[in-house]
Design an enzyme around this catalytic site. Structure first.
Site, PDB file in Angstrom:
ATOM      1  N   THR A  67       0.848  -1.176   0.000  1.00 36.96           N
ATOM      2  CA  THR A  67       0.000   0.000   0.000  1.00 36.96           C
ATOM      3  C   THR A  67       0.892   1.236   0.000  1.00 36.96           C
ATOM      4  OG1 THR A  67      -1.945   1.027   1.011  1.00 36.96           O
ATOM      5  CG2 THR A  67      -0.386  -0.009   2.538  1.00 36.96           C
ATOM      6  N   LYS A  71       3.622   1.094  -3.999  1.00 42.11           N
ATOM      7  CA  LYS A  71       3.115   0.374  -5.181  1.00 42.11           C
ATOM      8  C   LYS A  71       3.919   0.599  -6.459  1.00 42.11           C
ATOM      9  CE  LYS A  71      -1.558  -0.065  -3.531  1.00 42.11           C
ATOM     10  NZ  LYS A  71      -2.983   0.046  -3.741  1.00 42.11           N
ATOM     11  N   ASP A 108      -5.916  -4.288  -7.648  1.00 42.09           N
ATOM     12  CA  ASP A 108      -6.777  -3.128  -7.355  1.00 42.09           C
ATOM     13  C   ASP A 108      -7.846  -2.916  -8.420  1.00 42.09           C
ATOM     14  OD1 ASP A 108      -5.364  -2.621  -5.068  1.00 42.09           O
ATOM     15  OD2 ASP A 108      -4.071  -1.090  -5.970  1.00 42.09           O
ATOM     16  N   GLY A 134      -8.260  12.626  -9.930  1.00 42.63           N
ATOM     17  CA  GLY A 134      -6.998  12.111  -9.390  1.00 42.63           C
ATOM     18  C   GLY A 134      -6.269  11.281 -10.428  1.00 42.63           C
TER      19      GLY A 134
HETATM   20  P1  ATR Z   1      -2.435   6.847  -4.558  1.00 38.42           P
HETATM   21  O1  ATR Z   1      -1.401   5.821  -4.882  1.00 38.42           O
HETATM   22  O2  ATR Z   1      -3.219   6.511  -3.312  1.00 38.42           O
HETATM   23  O3  ATR Z   1      -3.322   7.194  -5.704  1.00 38.42           O
HETATM   24  P2  ATR Z   1      -0.812   9.192  -4.987  1.00 38.42           P
HETATM   25  O4  ATR Z   1      -0.129   8.514  -6.113  1.00 38.42           O
HETATM   26  O5  ATR Z   1       0.000   9.969  -4.007  1.00 38.42           O
HETATM   27  O6  ATR Z   1      -1.613   8.148  -4.111  1.00 38.42           O
HETATM   28  O7  ATR Z   1      -1.976  10.122  -5.605  1.00 38.42           O
HETATM   29  C1  ATR Z   1      -2.745  10.950  -4.828  1.00 38.42           C
HETATM   30  C2  ATR Z   1      -3.772  11.683  -5.707  1.00 38.42           C
HETATM   31  O8  ATR Z   1      -4.502  12.596  -4.873  1.00 38.42           O
HETATM   32  C3  ATR Z   1      -3.134  12.521  -6.800  1.00 38.42           C
HETATM   33  O9  ATR Z   1      -4.015  12.582  -7.908  1.00 38.42           O
HETATM   34  C4  ATR Z   1      -3.030  13.894  -6.123  1.00 38.42           C
HETATM   35  O10 ATR Z   1      -2.934  14.980  -7.006  1.00 38.42           O
HETATM   36  P3  ATR Z   1      -1.476  15.489  -7.502  1.00 38.42           P
HETATM   37  O11 ATR Z   1      -1.063  14.561  -8.604  1.00 38.42           O
HETATM   38  O12 ATR Z   1      -1.707  16.882  -7.955  1.00 38.42           O
HETATM   39  O13 ATR Z   1      -0.556  15.418  -6.302  1.00 38.42           O
HETATM   40  C5  ATR Z   1      -4.336  13.919  -5.398  1.00 38.42           C
HETATM   41  N1  ATR Z   1      -4.349  14.903  -4.308  1.00 38.42           N
HETATM   42  C6  ATR Z   1      -3.662  14.847  -3.164  1.00 38.42           C
HETATM   43  N2  ATR Z   1      -3.927  15.954  -2.405  1.00 38.42           N
HETATM   44  C7  ATR Z   1      -4.786  16.714  -3.126  1.00 38.42           C
HETATM   45  C8  ATR Z   1      -5.443  17.977  -2.902  1.00 38.42           C
HETATM   46  N3  ATR Z   1      -5.258  18.668  -1.791  1.00 38.42           N
HETATM   47  N4  ATR Z   1      -6.282  18.426  -3.852  1.00 38.42           N
HETATM   48  C9  ATR Z   1      -6.478  17.738  -4.999  1.00 38.42           C
HETATM   49  N5  ATR Z   1      -5.891  16.553  -5.276  1.00 38.42           N
HETATM   50  C10 ATR Z   1      -5.070  16.038  -4.339  1.00 38.42           C
END
Ligand code: ATR
Length: 283
Positions: A67, A71, A108, A134
């Protein structure tokens, strides 16, 4: 009993990891199948991932789940990556082979699709455009699953546009990257909207998304499962949209992992779901 002479071991590597409900789920399955074994949370810092993965074999682990934040990094460590994990660009599950080599896959995508099917039996990915918020690791599995199930158009919105753009280019096909400012308009005419960001998770700000353009017939899904109903899902439900929370994605992705590790495909029962839900509601 699959291995009466052996104590079965598996776990989840993450940092942080203690919030994960997967130990509860896997240990329920050990009990249900009358197997002697345990599934443990393994708090592994990013810099220790390689050593931790290599230790699985000598310790007798069948494998582990991965996790946040492991990943993507695990791709460079394991010895073999199947076509699905390679296409998604992330590994969610590692299998230790008898010779000690490590094989990576991604469950997933299966978990996401199965959860939506379970919760909304009439759901079809090809019902119309899907807006995905995202573009991180979670989004990759969701987009891959949606595209594979036939989504005619995926509107991918991310705070960092370049990341959405890179994913859209890599996956190709029906995915179109949109800027963060376009997120509210991107719901126009959508048959489904999925939050794959960490927004709305306990301790985080709610997802900043206005739902006024979203058709009332659209399905709203979140991959966050703590809380069970994020502010985004609550807002969607209040205006009459059907919703699916992220818990089932976690539950269902465990099934193929178990099959690979222990040769048994366990079931996601209402009893298991209720048991996990209770611990989330009580938290
Ligand atoms: P995961 O593997 O759980 O998807 P990640 O790769 O860190 O985790 O991705 C987190 C997602 O949440 C990304 O799309 C991130 O946007 P960025 O690419 O701009 O970082 C998004 N995210 C995190 N905090 C955010 C915020 N405050 N507002 C909008 N999007 C957010």
């Amino acid at each position: 009993m699959a291995h009466p002479d052996r104590f079965l071991l598996a776990g989840v590597m993450g940092w942080p990891v203690m919030h994960s409900r997967s130990p509860m789920m896997h240990n329920h399955w050990f009990a249900k199948h009358g197997l002697a074994g345990s599934y443990v949370p393994l708090a592994i810092r990013p810099e220790g991932l390689e050593r931790a993965l290599r230790a699985l074999h000598p310790l007798g682990f069948a494998g582990c789940n991965l996790t946040i934040p492991h990943k993507e990094k695990a791709m460079a460590i394991v010895d073999e990556i199947d076509a699905l994990a390679r296409a998604i660009g992330a590994i969610s599950c590692v299998l230790v082979r008898p010779d000690g080599s490590l094989a990576g896959t991604n469950n997933d995508c299966f978990g996401f699709v199965q959860n939506v099917r379970d919760e909304q039996p009439g759901w079809r990915a090809d019902a119309g455009p899907v807006t995905v918020i995202g573009a991180g690791g979670g989004s990759r599995a969701v987009c891959y699953g949606l595209a594979r199930e036939g989504a005619p158009e995926i509107r991918l919105v991310n705070r960092t546009f370049e990341r959405a753009q890179a994913l859209a280019e890599e996956f190709g096909g029906s995915i179109k990257a949109l800027r963060w400012a376009e997120r509210h308009d991107a719901l126009e005419g959508a048959a489904m909207v999925v939050n794959t960001t960490s927004q709305g998770m306990v301790g985080q700000e709610p997802l900043d998304l206005r739902l006024d353009r979203l058709p009332k017939s659209a399905l709203a899904a979140d991959i966050v499962y703590i809380p069970l109903e994020t502010p985004f899902l609550a807002a969607a439900r209040r205006r009459g949209n059907r919703t699916v929370n992220g818990l089932g994605m976690l539950l269902h992705q465990g099934r193929p992992a178990w099959k690979a590790w222990f040769g048994i495909e366990p079931e996601v029962t209402p009893e298991l779901r209720r048991m996990v839900e209770k611990t989330i509601q009580a938290a």
